[in-house]
Structures are given as structure tokens and as C-alpha cells.
Scaffold this motif. Sequence first.
Motif, PDB file in Angstrom:
ATOM      1  N   VAL A  30       0.840  -1.206   0.000  1.00 22.15           N
ATOM      2  CA  VAL A  30       0.000   0.000   0.000  1.00 22.15           C
ATOM      3  C   VAL A  30       0.875   1.257   0.000  1.00 22.15           C
ATOM      4  CG1 VAL A  30      -1.682   1.308   1.369  1.00 22.15           C
ATOM      5  CG2 VAL A  30      -1.940  -1.166   1.114  1.00 22.15           C
ATOM      6  N   LEU A  31       2.018   1.186   0.658  1.00 21.07           N
ATOM      7  CA  LEU A  31       2.894   2.355   0.774  1.00 21.07           C
ATOM      8  C   LEU A  31       3.713   2.626  -0.491  1.00 21.07           C
ATOM      9  CD1 LEU A  31       4.188   1.875   4.426  1.00 21.07           C
ATOM     10  CD2 LEU A  31       2.482   3.519   3.611  1.00 21.07           C
ATOM     11  N   VAL A  32       3.929   1.608  -1.317  1.00 23.13           N
ATOM     12  CA  VAL A  32       4.742   1.802  -2.527  1.00 23.13           C
ATOM     13  C   VAL A  32       4.171   2.899  -3.426  1.00 23.13           C
ATOM     14  CG1 VAL A  32       5.504   0.717  -4.686  1.00 23.13           C
ATOM     15  CG2 VAL A  32       5.881  -0.439  -2.518  1.00 23.13           C
ATOM     16  N   PRO A  33       2.880   2.899  -3.751  1.00 21.93           N
ATOM     17  CA  PRO A  33       2.375   3.989  -4.599  1.00 21.93           C
ATOM     18  C   PRO A  33       2.449   5.363  -3.920  1.00 21.93           C
ATOM     19  CG  PRO A  33       0.806   2.174  -4.546  1.00 21.93           C
ATOM     20  CD  PRO A  33       1.858   1.881  -3.520  1.00 21.93           C
ATOM     21  N   THR A  39      12.064   4.816  -3.061  1.00 23.47           N
ATOM     22  CA  THR A  39      12.184   5.216  -1.657  1.00 23.47           C
ATOM     23  C   THR A  39      11.985   4.021  -0.732  1.00 23.47           C
ATOM     24  OG1 THR A  39      11.413   7.435  -2.173  1.00 23.47           O
ATOM     25  CG2 THR A  39      11.225   6.739   0.119  1.00 23.47           C
ATOM     26  N   MET A  40      11.005   3.194  -1.043  1.00 23.04           N
ATOM     27  CA  MET A  40      10.746   2.015  -0.210  1.00 23.04           C
ATOM     28  C   MET A  40      11.922   1.038  -0.263  1.00 23.04           C
ATOM     29  SD  MET A  40       7.741   2.223   1.301  1.00 23.04           S
ATOM     30  CE  MET A  40       7.270   0.546   1.647  1.00 23.04           C
ATOM     31  N   LEU A  41      12.510   0.881  -1.440  1.00 23.43           N
ATOM     32  CA  LEU A  41      13.639  -0.036  -1.585  1.00 23.43           C
ATOM     33  C   LEU A  41      14.858   0.459  -0.808  1.00 23.43           C
ATOM     34  CD1 LEU A  41      15.002  -2.508  -2.789  1.00 23.43           C
ATOM     35  CD2 LEU A  41      15.381  -1.205  -4.886  1.00 23.43           C
ATOM     36  N   GLU A  86      11.650  -5.985  -0.509  1.00 19.84           N
ATOM     37  CA  GLU A  86      11.162  -7.033  -1.412  1.00 19.84           C
ATOM     38  C   GLU A  86       9.908  -6.590  -2.160  1.00 19.84           C
ATOM     39  OE1 GLU A  86      10.729 -10.687   0.807  1.00 19.84           O
ATOM     40  OE2 GLU A  86      12.798 -10.589   1.493  1.00 19.84           O
ATOM     41  N   THR A  87       9.015  -5.907  -1.471  1.00 19.46           N
ATOM     42  CA  THR A  87       7.799  -5.416  -2.116  1.00 19.46           C
ATOM     43  C   THR A  87       8.148  -4.376  -3.176  1.00 19.46           C
ATOM     44  OG1 THR A  87       6.579  -5.807  -0.069  1.00 19.46           O
ATOM     45  CG2 THR A  87       5.541  -4.373  -1.689  1.00 19.46           C
ATOM     46  N   ALA A  88       9.098  -3.513  -2.862  1.00 24.81           N
ATOM     47  CA  ALA A  88       9.521  -2.491  -3.821  1.00 24.81           C
ATOM     48  C   ALA A  88      10.192  -3.116  -5.041  1.00 24.81           C
ATOM     49  CB  ALA A  88      10.467  -1.501  -3.142  1.00 24.81           C
ATOM     50  N   VAL A  89      11.019  -4.128  -4.821  1.00 19.82           N
ATOM     51  CA  VAL A  89      11.682  -4.802  -5.947  1.00 19.82           C
ATOM     52  C   VAL A  89      10.640  -5.411  -6.880  1.00 19.82           C
ATOM     53  CG1 VAL A  89      13.069  -6.831  -6.570  1.00 19.82           C
ATOM     54  CG2 VAL A  89      13.902  -5.244  -4.852  1.00 19.82           C
ATOM     55  N   LEU A  90       9.678  -6.093  -6.304  1.00 19.83           N
ATOM     56  CA  LEU A  90       8.638  -6.699  -7.133  1.00 19.83           C
ATOM     57  C   LEU A  90       7.874  -5.627  -7.910  1.00 19.83           C
ATOM     58  CD1 LEU A  90       7.229  -9.241  -8.063  1.00 19.83           C
ATOM     59  CD2 LEU A  90       5.743  -9.082  -6.062  1.00 19.83           C
ATOM     60  N   SER A  91       7.554  -4.537  -7.248  1.00 15.53           N
ATOM     61  CA  SER A  91       6.849  -3.439  -7.909  1.00 15.53           C
ATOM     62  C   SER A  91       7.678  -2.858  -9.053  1.00 15.53           C
ATOM     63  CB  SER A  91       6.524  -2.348  -6.889  1.00 15.53           C
ATOM     64  OG  SER A  91       5.951  -1.236  -7.517  1.00 15.53           O
TER      65      SER A  91
END
Length: 160
Positions: A30-33, A39-41, A86-91
Motif C-alpha cells: 500500500v505504501l509503494v504507490p 524510496t521504499m527499496l 522485497e515489495t519495492a523490488v517486485l513493484s
Amino acid sequence: KDRCVSDIYVGLIFGSYAFVIFLTSPPCGVLVPKYGARTMLVTGTFIAGTSLMLMGFGEVIFDPTMFIIFCFVLRITSAIGAAAAETAVLSLMLQKFPNDTGTVSGAVETSCLVGSSFGPVFGGFLYTVGGFKLPFILMGLILFCSIGVLAFLLSKETGW
């Protein structure tokens, strides 16, 4: 064993990492967008690297209760950083390769599993060579070094 920590606590400390990633990955998604994958990565990598390096200093804590708390806090913090990264990488990968979502997802998952499989072997080797601190300090430093590389590769000029 040197800290008189029971096997149950050791298992809970190690298991907490995957459990916290399980709990925090959806909020990270949810935070990635909102904050951006870059930034998340970078933030997640910084948090994980800091936690790992601090874990290396756990050997100076001799009280078993304090050692357990120290390990739980850092393991949980590291997992939160890993979930963000990990979530940022996938995104990022799905943005870069929108027509290959299956391949991208498979590659990201394979990378995580390879790390989970070979990480303990490599960490055990480092522990044998340099003691308790070495695996944590070295991996933390590797993550810190990767922050600069990530920031450069994912700069606004590259379109990521």
C-alpha cells in the motif's frame, strides 16, 4: 547456547522474521504507490542493513532475557526492512516488465529462496571463520553498499 537461550526461543526468534514479513508485506504494498518504489527499496535496505549490523553486537549482552529481547527487536526490524525492500523490488520489476509478470514474479521469488537457502550456509561459514559478529557486520555492510548502487541505478534519469 552461550547465552542459555532455550531452543524454543531460538526458533521463535528465527521464525519471527518470516512471520513479520508475512504481516508487513501487504502494508508495504500500500505504501509503494504513496512513497515510491525507489524510496521504499532504499529505506527498507537501510533498515535491514542497520538491524543486521546491530545484531552483530549481540554478543556483548550476557543477560539471557535482554539477549532474547535484543534479538527479537532486531529480527523484527530487519524483517520490516526486508518486506519493504522485497515489495519495492517486485513493484519495480513489474513496472519495468509489464508483459512478463509471471517471469518477473518467478525470478523475484527464486532470488528470495536462493538467499534463504544459501544464506545460512554462507553465514555459518563466516561464523566459523570470524565469530558471531562477522556474518552480521559483513551482510550489513553489503546492504549499505548496495544502497548507493540502488540509488544510482534507480535515479530519476534512468526512468525508474
